[in-house]
Design an enzyme around this catalytic site. Structure first.
Site, PDB file in Angstrom:
ATOM      1  N   GLU A  38       0.401  -1.183  -0.048  1.00  0.00           N
ATOM      2  CA  GLU A  38      -0.134  -0.142   0.262  1.00  0.00           C
ATOM      3  C   GLU A  38       0.939   1.532  -0.065  1.00  0.00           C
ATOM      4  OE1 GLU A  38      -3.529   0.259  -0.195  1.00  0.00           O
ATOM      5  OE2 GLU A  38      -2.771   3.332   0.312  1.00  0.00           O
ATOM      6  N   THR A  82      -6.022   1.297  -5.441  1.00  0.00           N
ATOM      7  CA  THR A  82      -5.494   0.183  -5.606  1.00  0.00           C
ATOM      8  C   THR A  82      -5.933  -0.771  -6.084  1.00  0.00           C
ATOM      9  OG1 THR A  82      -4.993   0.187  -2.478  1.00  0.00           O
ATOM     10  CG2 THR A  82      -5.152  -1.852  -3.417  1.00  0.00           C
ATOM     11  N   HIS A 257       0.558   2.530  -5.433  1.00  0.00           N
ATOM     12  CA  HIS A 257       0.331   4.094  -6.425  1.00  0.00           C
ATOM     13  C   HIS A 257       0.739   4.845  -5.513  1.00  0.00           C
ATOM     14  CE1 HIS A 257      -2.982   4.216  -3.023  1.00  0.00           C
ATOM     15  NE2 HIS A 257      -3.251   2.795  -2.821  1.00  0.00           N
TER      16      HIS A 257
HETATM   17  C1  GP9 Z   1      -8.613  -1.113   1.464  1.00  0.00           C
HETATM   18  C2  GP9 Z   1      -7.319  -0.594   0.494  1.00  0.00           C
HETATM   19  C3  GP9 Z   1      -7.085   0.450   0.108  1.00  0.00           C
HETATM   20  O1  GP9 Z   1      -9.055  -2.108   1.277  1.00  0.00           O
HETATM   21  O2  GP9 Z   1      -7.300  -1.786  -0.354  1.00  0.00           O
HETATM   22  O3  GP9 Z   1      -7.404   0.802  -1.416  1.00  0.00           O
HETATM   23  P1  GP9 Z   1      -7.347   2.280  -1.537  1.00  0.00           P
HETATM   24  O4  GP9 Z   1      -8.008   2.943  -0.855  1.00  0.00           O
HETATM   25  O5  GP9 Z   1      -5.668   2.524  -1.350  1.00  0.00           O
HETATM   26  O6  GP9 Z   1      -7.297   2.332  -3.310  1.00  0.00           O
END
Ligand code: GP9
Length: 429
Positions: A38, A82, A257
């Site tokens: 993340e 994500t 990202h």
């Molecule tokens: C939520 C996580 C975050 O389940 O994958 O998603 P994002 O907000 O970074 O798109």
């Protein structure tokens, strides 16, 4: 479905390239553990705050003899963040320019990586401690043929082991080990981390590096949460080794990202020791780390060629020794030298070996100088300058045409749900 032959011709002529023979089948029969890290951005790698390395484990891993580390690898997501990165990886297609394809076209047919590896005996699972409706994952995973999604109900989540968006990454990885162990091998498992998510909250006891000191709390807080993710991945590697699964697996780690938006450019300029963040820098900030770690390989290296998330599906298929000539996809094998000569971003910007194109101008990729300026400095007459300028403009326009066509074909496949008309000759479930 009338557009399909035209799209297939385009792919054959422009996208289809030789795959690396050397890497063909290197991961055949092995498990693939794919870590969606993340908000992990390239700028955090090899950086320091108050004399402390921000990502010590990942910095070492990049140098490991079993790791192929991609240093000019771009995230290509749009508003779906994500979920868009997942879409790129599983399908080698672009997400949409507006909205999240996971929501808007979650019920489409796709010809995804999990579907293609099924015939080779692979099961596919996603481990992510969040609710299944977030990003409409449950429906989309079904459409992309992912066998199982183990969400937050598969984890022991309590206020004590949670922060910010939910379960902290360390207990998440720890609790994921038995979930991995119970899977039938060979498996493809995607693991999606959570702690390094905006607004980058972390309990004091988990912070092992100082915050950055700037006028952006977001960037300041990002540093300890990236360090926490670095430590949690290190712990996961140790646990994988202890469990005996490490040797039988290939581990891919990819930043999904950006985490720090352009709203924090003043602080980012301070972090990078620059006067300002130019449009060129903004594109370069879309680089995210990519590691392909093959235990026992011994030939790992840093690979500097320009590359992006669109390239993972053909790369992983080739590593698993899976034929993909008939596939519809827009990326190339990362290990091949025979590749398209550009990486397209979702907003139509692009990067080539020589140029970065953004905000209506082409920049020198190495120096970041606008090409107009480079030409002015490097030519001796108006005539020479105008010739050179025309040459650059023609090159950039030609690539832009390719990029726009490619994005529009990818969009057409999604908007028309065109995969439902294509028979790839694989067995239906
Ligand atoms: C939520 C996580 C975050 O389940 O994958 O998603 P994002 O907000 O970074 O798109």
């Amino acid at each position: 479905g009338n557009e399909i032959p035209e799209i297939q011709d385009f792919i054959q002529e422009n996208v289809d390239h030789e795959r690396s023979e050397e890497m063909n089948g290197v991961a055949e029969g092995k498990n693939v553990i794919f870590i969606n890290a993340e908000s992990l951005q390239h700028f955090a790698m090899d950086s320091e705050v108050n004399g402390e390395e921000v990502t010590p484990f990942l910095d070492d891993l990049a140098q490991d003899e079993d790791t192929y580390y991609f240093d000019n690898f771009y995230e290509q997501t749009g508003q779906g963040n994500t979920s868009d990165s997942e879409f790129l990886v599983e399908n080698s297609m672009y997400p949409l320019s507006r909205g999240a394809v996971f929501f808007t076209h979650g019920g489409n047919d796709y010809h995804s990586f999990p579907e293609m590896i099924e015939d080779k005996g692979y099961t596919s699972t996603v481990l992510h401690s969040n609710n299944k409706s977030f990003w409409n994952r449950e429906q989309m995973y079904n459409s992309m043929n992912i066998d199982e999604f183990k969400g937050e109900e598969s984890y022991d989540v309590s206020p004590e082991n949670s922060v910010g968006w939910g379960l902290k990454d360390k207990p998440y990885f720890e609790q994921s080990i038995p979930l991995l162990e119970e899977q039938e091998e060979p498996f493809y498992t995607k693991m999606i981390t959570l702690t390094n998510h905006f607004p980058f909250e972390l309990d004091e006891e988990d912070a092992t590096i100082d915050k950055f000191d700037s006028n952006s709390n977001t960037l300041n807080n990002y540093i300890p949460t990236v360090r926490y993710m670095d430590e949690s991945i290190e712990q996961f590697f140790d646990d994988l080794k202890d469990s005996g699964m490490y040797e039988d697996s290939v581990i891919v780690i990819m930043g999904d990202h950006i985490g720090i938006s352009e709203n924090h450019n003043n602080a980012m300029a301070q972090f990078l020791d620059k006067d300002e963040i130019t449009p060129y820098d903004q594109v370069q900030l879309q680089r995210v780390p990519l590691f392909i770690h093959i235990p026992g390989d011994g030939n790992g290296e840093q690979i500097d060629k320009i590359s992006g998330q669109i390239d993972l599906k053909p790369t992983m298929l080739n590593m698993l020794g899976i034929e993909s000539d008939e596939d519809i996809y827009f990326g190339n094998d990362l290990f091949s030298d025979d590749r398209k000569d550009y990486i397209a971003l979702r907003n139509g910007d692009f990067i080539t070996d020589d140029y970065v194109s953004t905000a209506g101008a082409c920049y020198d990729r190495e120096t970041g100088e606008p090409m107009d300026q480079v030409i002015e400095e490097e030519t001796n007459s108006e005539e020479e300058a105008s010739e050179k300028s025309e040459e650059v403009q023609n090159t950039c326009e030609a690539v832009q045409d390719q990029v726009d066509t490619e994005l529009s074909y990818s969009d057409a496949l999604i908007y028309g749900d065109l995969f439902r008309f294509i028979d790839f000759g694989e067995e239906e479930e």
